[in-house]
Design a protein around this motif. Structure first.
Motif, PDB file in Angstrom:
ATOM      1  N   LYS A 195     -13.513   0.273 -46.279  1.00 15.94           N
ATOM      2  CA  LYS A 195     -14.541   0.359 -45.191  1.00 15.94           C
ATOM      3  C   LYS A 195     -13.982   0.667 -43.734  1.00 15.94           C
ATOM      4  O   LYS A 195     -14.202   1.200 -42.844  1.00 15.94           O
ATOM      5  CB  LYS A 195     -15.339  -0.893 -45.032  1.00 15.94           C
ATOM      6  CG  LYS A 195     -16.661  -0.826 -44.341  1.00 15.94           C
ATOM      7  CD  LYS A 195     -17.729   0.158 -44.976  1.00 15.94           C
ATOM      8  CE  LYS A 195     -18.910   0.040 -44.038  1.00 15.94           C
ATOM      9  NZ  LYS A 195     -19.902   1.135 -44.356  1.00 15.94           N
ATOM     10  N   VAL A 196     -12.883  -0.426 -43.476  1.00 17.16           N
ATOM     11  CA  VAL A 196     -12.123  -0.062 -42.149  1.00 17.16           C
ATOM     12  C   VAL A 196     -11.667   1.256 -42.057  1.00 17.16           C
ATOM     13  O   VAL A 196     -11.543   1.632 -41.054  1.00 17.16           O
ATOM     14  CB  VAL A 196     -10.949  -1.262 -42.171  1.00 17.16           C
ATOM     15  CG1 VAL A 196     -10.168  -1.214 -40.967  1.00 17.16           C
ATOM     16  CG2 VAL A 196     -11.786  -2.621 -41.848  1.00 17.16           C
ATOM     17  N   SER A 197     -10.940   1.631 -43.136  1.00 14.03           N
ATOM     18  CA  SER A 197     -10.254   2.985 -43.166  1.00 14.03           C
ATOM     19  C   SER A 197     -11.126   4.075 -42.813  1.00 14.03           C
ATOM     20  O   SER A 197     -10.892   4.832 -41.998  1.00 14.03           O
ATOM     21  CB  SER A 197      -9.587   3.094 -44.581  1.00 14.03           C
ATOM     22  OG  SER A 197      -8.800   4.604 -44.331  1.00 14.03           O
ATOM     23  N   ALA A 198     -12.361   3.884 -43.413  1.00 14.54           N
ATOM     24  CA  ALA A 198     -13.524   4.910 -43.245  1.00 14.54           C
ATOM     25  C   ALA A 198     -14.110   4.837 -41.730  1.00 14.54           C
ATOM     26  O   ALA A 198     -14.241   5.953 -41.106  1.00 14.54           O
ATOM     27  CB  ALA A 198     -14.534   4.622 -44.338  1.00 14.54           C
ATOM     28  N   GLU A 199     -14.112   3.719 -41.110  1.00 15.60           N
ATOM     29  CA  GLU A 199     -14.406   3.596 -39.820  1.00 15.60           C
ATOM     30  C   GLU A 199     -13.562   4.158 -38.849  1.00 15.60           C
ATOM     31  O   GLU A 199     -13.910   4.668 -37.873  1.00 15.60           O
ATOM     32  CB  GLU A 199     -14.694   2.143 -39.263  1.00 15.60           C
ATOM     33  CG  GLU A 199     -16.120   1.595 -40.047  1.00 15.60           C
ATOM     34  CD  GLU A 199     -17.371   2.022 -39.352  1.00 15.60           C
ATOM     35  OE1 GLU A 199     -17.315   2.297 -38.280  1.00 15.60           O
ATOM     36  OE2 GLU A 199     -18.304   2.328 -40.438  1.00 15.60           O
ATOM     37  N   MET A 200     -12.059   3.730 -39.340  1.00 16.37           N
ATOM     38  CA  MET A 200     -11.190   4.258 -38.415  1.00 16.37           C
ATOM     39  C   MET A 200     -11.078   5.772 -38.519  1.00 16.37           C
ATOM     40  O   MET A 200     -11.044   6.499 -37.294  1.00 16.37           O
ATOM     41  CB  MET A 200      -9.725   3.834 -38.921  1.00 16.37           C
ATOM     42  CG  MET A 200      -9.693   2.379 -38.441  1.00 16.37           C
ATOM     43  SD  MET A 200      -7.977   1.570 -39.111  1.00 16.37           S
ATOM     44  CE  MET A 200      -6.953   2.663 -38.329  1.00 16.37           C
TER      45      MET A 200
ATOM     46  N   LEU B 290     -13.726   7.775 -38.951  1.00 17.45           N
ATOM     47  CA  LEU B 290     -14.901   8.171 -38.075  1.00 17.45           C
ATOM     48  C   LEU B 290     -14.547   8.218 -36.692  1.00 17.45           C
ATOM     49  O   LEU B 290     -15.096   9.095 -35.893  1.00 17.45           O
ATOM     50  CB  LEU B 290     -16.165   7.223 -38.637  1.00 17.45           C
ATOM     51  CG  LEU B 290     -17.488   7.792 -37.862  1.00 17.45           C
ATOM     52  CD1 LEU B 290     -17.968   8.929 -38.241  1.00 17.45           C
ATOM     53  CD2 LEU B 290     -18.516   6.575 -38.280  1.00 17.45           C
ATOM     54  N   ASN B 291     -14.138   6.866 -36.104  1.00 16.65           N
ATOM     55  CA  ASN B 291     -13.745   6.873 -34.689  1.00 16.65           C
ATOM     56  C   ASN B 291     -12.768   8.025 -34.273  1.00 16.65           C
ATOM     57  O   ASN B 291     -12.979   8.560 -33.287  1.00 16.65           O
ATOM     58  CB  ASN B 291     -13.090   5.395 -34.435  1.00 16.65           C
ATOM     59  CG  ASN B 291     -14.289   4.417 -34.544  1.00 16.65           C
ATOM     60  OD1 ASN B 291     -15.434   4.705 -34.644  1.00 16.65           O
ATOM     61  ND2 ASN B 291     -13.760   3.249 -34.593  1.00 16.65           N
ATOM     62  N   GLN B 292     -11.825   8.307 -35.176  1.00 17.24           N
ATOM     63  CA  GLN B 292     -10.890   9.297 -34.744  1.00 17.24           C
ATOM     64  C   GLN B 292     -11.721  10.854 -34.745  1.00 17.24           C
ATOM     65  O   GLN B 292     -11.524  11.404 -33.854  1.00 17.24           O
ATOM     66  CB  GLN B 292      -9.845   9.511 -35.647  1.00 17.24           C
ATOM     67  CG  GLN B 292      -8.574   8.534 -35.544  1.00 17.24           C
ATOM     68  CD  GLN B 292      -7.670   8.627 -36.708  1.00 17.24           C
ATOM     69  OE1 GLN B 292      -7.833   9.249 -37.766  1.00 17.24           O
ATOM     70  NE2 GLN B 292      -6.712   7.818 -36.589  1.00 17.24           N
ATOM     71  N   ASP B 293     -12.615  10.986 -35.631  1.00 17.20           N
ATOM     72  CA  ASP B 293     -13.378  12.144 -35.501  1.00 17.20           C
ATOM     73  C   ASP B 293     -14.353  12.135 -34.403  1.00 17.20           C
ATOM     74  O   ASP B 293     -14.356  13.311 -33.561  1.00 17.20           O
ATOM     75  CB  ASP B 293     -14.252  12.442 -37.017  1.00 17.20           C
ATOM     76  CG  ASP B 293     -13.336  12.583 -38.067  1.00 17.20           C
ATOM     77  OD1 ASP B 293     -12.178  13.108 -37.888  1.00 17.20           O
ATOM     78  OD2 ASP B 293     -13.938  12.477 -39.082  1.00 17.20           O
ATOM     79  N   LEU B 294     -14.623  11.228 -34.038  1.00  9.47           N
ATOM     80  CA  LEU B 294     -15.816  11.055 -32.790  1.00  9.47           C
ATOM     81  C   LEU B 294     -15.109  11.106 -31.685  1.00  9.47           C
ATOM     82  O   LEU B 294     -15.367  11.753 -30.581  1.00  9.47           O
ATOM     83  CB  LEU B 294     -16.380   9.668 -32.570  1.00  9.47           C
ATOM     84  CG  LEU B 294     -17.620   9.677 -33.955  1.00  9.47           C
ATOM     85  CD1 LEU B 294     -18.042   8.135 -33.862  1.00  9.47           C
ATOM     86  CD2 LEU B 294     -18.687  10.571 -33.617  1.00  9.47           C
ATOM     87  N   LYS B 295     -13.659  10.667 -31.533  1.00 13.95           N
ATOM     88  CA  LYS B 295     -12.897  10.805 -30.494  1.00 13.95           C
ATOM     89  C   LYS B 295     -12.509  12.455 -30.079  1.00 13.95           C
ATOM     90  O   LYS B 295     -12.561  12.795 -28.905  1.00 13.95           O
ATOM     91  CB  LYS B 295     -11.593   9.877 -30.556  1.00 13.95           C
ATOM     92  CG  LYS B 295     -10.595  10.047 -29.238  1.00 13.95           C
ATOM     93  CD  LYS B 295      -9.496   9.332 -29.405  1.00 13.95           C
ATOM     94  CE  LYS B 295      -8.705   9.003 -28.297  1.00 13.95           C
ATOM     95  NZ  LYS B 295      -8.403  10.378 -27.410  1.00 13.95           N
ATOM     96  N   LYS B 296     -12.114  12.894 -31.150  1.00 11.70           N
ATOM     97  CA  LYS B 296     -12.006  14.330 -31.249  1.00 11.70           C
ATOM     98  C   LYS B 296     -12.949  15.140 -30.668  1.00 11.70           C
ATOM     99  O   LYS B 296     -13.036  16.113 -29.665  1.00 11.70           O
ATOM    100  CB  LYS B 296     -11.505  15.133 -32.367  1.00 11.70           C
ATOM    101  CG  LYS B 296     -10.093  14.637 -32.896  1.00 11.70           C
ATOM    102  CD  LYS B 296      -9.843  15.184 -34.125  1.00 11.70           C
ATOM    103  CE  LYS B 296      -8.356  14.650 -34.827  1.00 11.70           C
ATOM    104  NZ  LYS B 296      -8.312  14.959 -36.110  1.00 11.70           N
ATOM    105  N   GLN B 297     -14.378  14.980 -31.209  1.00 10.12           N
ATOM    106  CA  GLN B 297     -15.520  15.432 -30.479  1.00 10.12           C
ATOM    107  C   GLN B 297     -15.683  15.223 -28.918  1.00 10.12           C
ATOM    108  O   GLN B 297     -16.275  15.984 -28.183  1.00 10.12           O
ATOM    109  CB  GLN B 297     -16.692  14.986 -31.335  1.00 10.12           C
ATOM    110  CG  GLN B 297     -16.662  15.771 -32.840  1.00 10.12           C
ATOM    111  CD  GLN B 297     -17.934  14.859 -33.512  1.00 10.12           C
ATOM    112  OE1 GLN B 297     -19.046  14.181 -32.819  1.00 10.12           O
ATOM    113  NE2 GLN B 297     -18.100  15.157 -35.070  1.00 10.12           N
TER     114      GLN B 297
END
Length: 157
Positions: free
Chosen positions: A20-25, A27-34
């Motif tokens: 779950k933490v890995s998936a959130e990390m 997702l956060n990286q993808d959102l930061k790129k966006q």
């Protein structure tokens, strides 16, 4: 037996939480790129709009310069500037007569409201006339060319 079940359950919970933490990390990286991509697009758009406003301001300043009766004869000159903070287009006009008297003025290029006027003899700092009008209700006299230039620089930055 209870310890084994508890241990297996604990390992399963740890694995689930790790996933779950890995998936959130991720997702956060993808959102930061966006966000970075959108920030870059916004920056490009703002730069483009700023250039358009500067261009329109330069055109309006030229129109105002001629409308105020100045000529492109080598003794008169002007500079335009679109101030993004104030969302205003300013024109600063310099004029020199044959007697060595320099006059400078700054206007809103669209409204033609005067903000500052300076008249003085070349080579002296003490003006013949100097007036600063930061708002329609404020008005003051200035005592030097430097004081006038500092005032104008706040609008032309």
């Amino acid at each position: 037996m209870k310890i084994k079940v508890s241990l297996i359950l604990l390992v399963a919970i740890v694995l689930f939480l790790t996933w779950k933490v890995s998936a959130e990390m991720n997702l956060n990286q993808d959102l930061k790129k966006q966000v970075d991509g959108l920030s870059l697009k916004l920056s490009d758009k703002l730069a483009h709009e700023s250039m358009e406003l500067q261009t329109k301001c330069a055109e309006q300043a030229g129109t105002t310069y001629l409308h105020l009766g100045y000529k492109n004869d080598g003794l008169d000159s002007y500079q335009s500037h679109y101030n993004t903070k104030l969302n205003k287009c300013f024109i600063s006009i310099q004029s020199l007569d044959n007697n060595g008297v320099v006059s400078e003025s700054m206007f809103d290029a669209y409204e033609q409201r005067g903000y500052g006027f300076y008249i003085g003899k070349i080579g002296t700092d003490k003006p013949t006339y100097c007036n600063l009008t930061p708002s329609s209700t404020e008005k003051s006299n200035c005592k030097s060319k430097d004081e006038y230039e500092v005032f104008v620089s706040h609008y032309m930055e």
